[in-house]
Scaffold this active site. Structure first.
Site, PDB file in Angstrom:
ATOM      1  N   SER A 184      -4.527   2.836   4.198  1.00  0.00           N
ATOM      2  CA  SER A 184      -4.663   2.082   2.952  1.00  0.00           C
ATOM      3  C   SER A 184      -4.637   0.571   3.229  1.00  0.00           C
ATOM      4  O   SER A 184      -5.423  -0.193   2.664  1.00  0.00           O
ATOM      5  CB  SER A 184      -3.537   2.488   1.989  1.00  0.00           C
ATOM      6  OG  SER A 184      -3.760   1.959   0.718  1.00  0.00           O
ATOM      7  N   LYS A 227      -8.300   5.665  -3.362  1.00  0.00           N
ATOM      8  CA  LYS A 227      -8.395   7.125  -3.528  1.00  0.00           C
ATOM      9  C   LYS A 227      -7.214   7.685  -4.295  1.00  0.00           C
ATOM     10  O   LYS A 227      -7.347   8.635  -5.049  1.00  0.00           O
ATOM     11  CB  LYS A 227      -8.457   7.793  -2.161  1.00  0.00           C
ATOM     12  CG  LYS A 227      -9.817   7.698  -1.507  1.00  0.00           C
ATOM     13  CD  LYS A 227      -9.942   8.768  -0.449  1.00  0.00           C
ATOM     14  CE  LYS A 227     -11.386   8.928  -0.032  1.00  0.00           C
ATOM     15  NZ  LYS A 227     -11.499   9.902   1.070  1.00  0.00           N
ATOM     16  N   GLY A 228      -6.032   7.115  -4.013  1.00  0.00           N
ATOM     17  CA  GLY A 228      -4.836   7.559  -4.729  1.00  0.00           C
ATOM     18  C   GLY A 228      -4.438   8.983  -4.378  1.00  0.00           C
ATOM     19  O   GLY A 228      -3.974   9.732  -5.242  1.00  0.00           O
ATOM     20  N   LYS A 274       0.802  -1.238   0.000  1.00  0.00           N
ATOM     21  CA  LYS A 274       0.000   0.000   0.000  1.00  0.00           C
ATOM     22  C   LYS A 274       0.831   1.282   0.000  1.00  0.00           C
ATOM     23  O   LYS A 274       0.418   2.317   0.525  1.00  0.00           O
ATOM     24  CB  LYS A 274      -0.995   0.040   1.174  1.00  0.00           C
ATOM     25  CG  LYS A 274      -1.762  -1.234   1.442  1.00  0.00           C
ATOM     26  CD  LYS A 274      -2.163  -2.023   0.236  1.00  0.00           C
ATOM     27  CE  LYS A 274      -3.266  -1.425  -0.582  1.00  0.00           C
ATOM     28  NZ  LYS A 274      -3.428  -2.199  -1.853  1.00  0.00           N
ATOM     29  N   THR A 275       2.011   1.187  -0.573  1.00  0.00           N
ATOM     30  CA  THR A 275       2.878   2.369  -0.630  1.00  0.00           C
ATOM     31  C   THR A 275       2.964   2.962  -2.046  1.00  0.00           C
ATOM     32  O   THR A 275       3.673   3.939  -2.254  1.00  0.00           O
ATOM     33  CB  THR A 275       4.309   2.014  -0.169  1.00  0.00           C
ATOM     34  OG1 THR A 275       4.774   0.923  -0.980  1.00  0.00           O
ATOM     35  CG2 THR A 275       4.358   1.617   1.289  1.00  0.00           C
ATOM     36  N   GLY A 276       2.256   2.340  -2.999  1.00  0.00           N
ATOM     37  CA  GLY A 276       2.308   2.843  -4.368  1.00  0.00           C
ATOM     38  C   GLY A 276       2.866   1.822  -5.348  1.00  0.00           C
ATOM     39  O   GLY A 276       3.267   2.176  -6.470  1.00  0.00           O
ATOM     40  N   THR A 277       2.859   0.565  -4.960  1.00  0.00           N
ATOM     41  CA  THR A 277       3.418  -0.512  -5.781  1.00  0.00           C
ATOM     42  C   THR A 277       2.747  -0.571  -7.162  1.00  0.00           C
ATOM     43  O   THR A 277       3.430  -0.655  -8.195  1.00  0.00           O
ATOM     44  CB  THR A 277       3.198  -1.880  -5.069  1.00  0.00           C
ATOM     45  OG1 THR A 277       3.486  -1.720  -3.685  1.00  0.00           O
ATOM     46  CG2 THR A 277       4.046  -2.958  -5.676  1.00  0.00           C
ATOM     47  N   ARG A 322       5.994   5.491   1.554  1.00  0.00           N
ATOM     48  CA  ARG A 322       4.888   6.449   1.633  1.00  0.00           C
ATOM     49  C   ARG A 322       4.682   6.858   3.083  1.00  0.00           C
ATOM     50  O   ARG A 322       5.056   6.100   4.002  1.00  0.00           O
ATOM     51  CB  ARG A 322       3.634   5.738   1.095  1.00  0.00           C
ATOM     52  CG  ARG A 322       2.423   6.577   0.939  1.00  0.00           C
ATOM     53  CD  ARG A 322       1.251   5.725   0.457  1.00  0.00           C
ATOM     54  NE  ARG A 322       0.127   6.562   0.123  1.00  0.00           N
ATOM     55  CZ  ARG A 322      -1.080   6.109  -0.181  1.00  0.00           C
ATOM     56  NH1 ARG A 322      -1.304   4.800  -0.221  1.00  0.00           N
ATOM     57  NH2 ARG A 322      -2.057   6.936  -0.463  1.00  0.00           N
ATOM     58  N   HIS A 326       7.653  -7.652  -1.914  1.00  0.00           N
ATOM     59  CA  HIS A 326       7.353  -6.939  -0.665  1.00  0.00           C
ATOM     60  C   HIS A 326       8.333  -7.363   0.433  1.00  0.00           C
ATOM     61  O   HIS A 326       8.300  -6.819   1.528  1.00  0.00           O
ATOM     62  CB  HIS A 326       5.928  -7.259  -0.190  1.00  0.00           C
ATOM     63  CG  HIS A 326       4.836  -6.515  -0.912  1.00  0.00           C
ATOM     64  ND1 HIS A 326       4.971  -5.226  -1.361  1.00  0.00           N
ATOM     65  CD2 HIS A 326       3.564  -6.879  -1.229  1.00  0.00           C
ATOM     66  CE1 HIS A 326       3.841  -4.834  -1.934  1.00  0.00           C
ATOM     67  NE2 HIS A 326       2.981  -5.826  -1.870  1.00  0.00           N
TER      68      HIS A 326
HETATM   69  P1  A3P Z   1      -5.099   4.515  -1.160  1.00  0.00           P
HETATM   70  O1  A3P Z   1      -5.645   3.311  -0.466  1.00  0.00           O
HETATM   71  O2  A3P Z   1      -4.593   5.562  -0.200  1.00  0.00           O
HETATM   72  O3  A3P Z   1      -6.036   5.104  -2.149  1.00  0.00           O
HETATM   73  P2  A3P Z   1      -0.171  -0.562  -3.529  1.00  0.00           P
HETATM   74  O4  A3P Z   1      -0.205  -0.446  -4.996  1.00  0.00           O
HETATM   75  O5  A3P Z   1       1.218  -0.564  -2.946  1.00  0.00           O
HETATM   76  O6  A3P Z   1      -1.015  -1.668  -3.045  1.00  0.00           O
HETATM   77  O7  A3P Z   1      -0.785   0.793  -2.963  1.00  0.00           O
HETATM   78  C1  A3P Z   1      -2.130   1.095  -3.160  1.00  0.00           C
HETATM   79  C2  A3P Z   1      -2.326   2.561  -2.948  1.00  0.00           C
HETATM   80  O8  A3P Z   1      -1.855   3.269  -4.112  1.00  0.00           O
HETATM   81  C3  A3P Z   1      -3.795   2.907  -2.810  1.00  0.00           C
HETATM   82  O9  A3P Z   1      -3.823   4.064  -1.977  1.00  0.00           O
HETATM   83  C4  A3P Z   1      -4.168   3.219  -4.249  1.00  0.00           C
HETATM   84  O10 A3P Z   1      -5.342   3.962  -4.397  1.00  0.00           O
HETATM   85  C5  A3P Z   1      -2.940   3.994  -4.700  1.00  0.00           C
HETATM   86  N1  A3P Z   1      -2.770   3.990  -6.164  1.00  0.00           N
HETATM   87  C6  A3P Z   1      -2.975   2.971  -7.024  1.00  0.00           C
HETATM   88  N2  A3P Z   1      -2.733   3.359  -8.276  1.00  0.00           N
HETATM   89  C7  A3P Z   1      -2.370   4.652  -8.222  1.00  0.00           C
HETATM   90  C8  A3P Z   1      -2.017   5.618  -9.206  1.00  0.00           C
HETATM   91  N3  A3P Z   1      -1.995   5.334 -10.510  1.00  0.00           N
HETATM   92  N4  A3P Z   1      -1.704   6.863  -8.788  1.00  0.00           N
HETATM   93  C9  A3P Z   1      -1.719   7.182  -7.477  1.00  0.00           C
HETATM   94  N5  A3P Z   1      -2.061   6.328  -6.492  1.00  0.00           N
HETATM   95  C10 A3P Z   1      -2.381   5.061  -6.863  1.00  0.00           C
END
Ligand code: A3P
Length: 353
Positions: free
Chosen positions: A189, A318-319, A91-94, A181, A157
């Protein structure tokens, strides 16, 4: 107290009854004895997705999903000098970074303007597979990864200190990109994501429980601060081997970060590409708005393992940065900030508190 003393066999037993325990494969059989012997000796904590996590070499892991694959990676995975690994805590932007790396590396292979681009038809997790769960998906060896075009793009991870020497040695040639993040947003998240996978019997994890666990360091591949710190320190020592990124920087200055990413990966954008707006095309293609509105990400699923399947839309919530403001109290936020200030103190790394 971080670790709960609970019956160890329970997770596996329940999972088997629920059909969630991976079936006997070469990997399963190879490590069954080691797994059964080791499991009762490990500290147990409350899990976010499964009932329990166990502490293995300093990090909390979901045992059924992590231990055997980790040993299998150590014993069987053959790194290639051109490999690119995307490392991150959950949940850090993977998902976003997977898309950006894939689009950047393959920018001359696919046309952004046609509907044939893989990122328009496949979830980013299909374009950049997780090494961690690959043994559970394939049920056999890593040979399926050998057919990936070079450079292979793979994600993990796993904490740095748990990875095999073959991946992290400075002579292996491969490169890492790490993303982290703000911990408060990571906590929120994680809570939304993992609650979707919890069984009815377990019920959802409450915000208060999640907060307590996170502050104790108990989350998948946590403590989160140690996950981040290990990769951060490594990036200071080996800047040519690992690029360290923050979700917030990517949000604020995507153009700068994507250019840095391409340069680090040895494929800098040419002046002509910059003039033609290729960097902007990549950012637009991988934007939250674009990816989250694609049919594949609205309606299809991603198979983590034989038994763990996720709706693709779960990767797009939400992103945004700072959504934790909407969920955590002022005291909770201050507490997390204080923990991370202390843990990261003297490292040169900070999260904008
Ligand atoms: P939120 O739950 O805060 O919305 P991961 O990919 O590591 O599982 O992290 C998921 C987080 O990244 C989620 O955050 C998700 O909404 C956000 N995310 C996914 N795709 C994204 C994108 N293209 N741009 C920005 N944030 C994104």
């Amino acid at each position: 107290m971080a670790a709960h003393v609970l019956s160890l066999g329970l997770d596996s037993q329940n999972n088997q009854e629920n059909g969630n325990f991976p079936c006997e494969s070469g990997m399963e059989k190879a490590y069954e004895k080691k797994y059964r012997e080791l499991l009762p000796t490990l500290p147990i904590g409350k899990g976010w997705m499964t009932e329990h996590v166990v502490q293995y070499q300093g990090f909390w892991l979901m045992p059924d999903l992590s231990l055997k694959p980790l040993w299998w990676i150590h014993d069987e995975f053959k790194v290639q000098p051109t490999d690119i690994f995307l490392a991150s805590a959950p949940k850090t932007g993977t998902t976003w970074l997977k898309a950006l790396i894939f689009a950047t590396i393959n920018r001359t292979h696919y046309d952004f303007s046609t509907s044939t681009h893989p990122l328009l038809n496949s979830n980013p997790h299909e374009c950049v597979p997780f090494l961690d769960t690959y043994p559970l998906q394939s049920q056999e060896t890593f040979s399926g990864l050998d057919s990936l075009p070079s450079p292979r793009l793979l994600a993990t991870h796993f904490p740095l200190s748990l990875l095999p020497e073959s991946m992290v040695s400075s002579t292996s040639g491969c490169k890492f990109v790490y993303i982290c993040r703000d911990p408060k947003d990571v906590l929120i998240s994680n809570l939304f994501f993992f609650n979707k996978f919890r069984s009815e019997e377990l019920g959802p994890l409450s915000l208060e429980e999640a907060f307590e666990l996170f502050c104790q360091g108990v989350s998948h591949v946590g403590p989160y601060w140690d996950h981040v710190l290990e990769y951060w320190k490594w990036s200071l020592q080996n800047p040519e081997k690992i690029l360290f990124l923050k979700y917030e920087e990517l949000k604020k200055e995507p153009l700068v970060v994507v250019k840095r990413l391409a340069e680090f990966l040895g494929q800098p954008f040419s002046l002509e590409e910059e003039r033609n707006g290729v960097v902007q095309e990549i950012i637009k293609l991988c934007s939250f708005r674009n990816l989250s509105n694609l049919e594949v990400n609205k309606t299809k699923t991603y198979k983590y393992t034989k038994d763990v399947v996720a709706n693709n839309n779960l990767y797009f919530r939400k992103g945004e940065t700072g959504d934790s403001n909407n969920h955590l109290s002022h005291e909770m936020m201050e507490h997390i900030d204080k923990i991370f200030q202390e843990k990261l103190s003297g490292s040169g790394l900070s999260f904008g508190a």
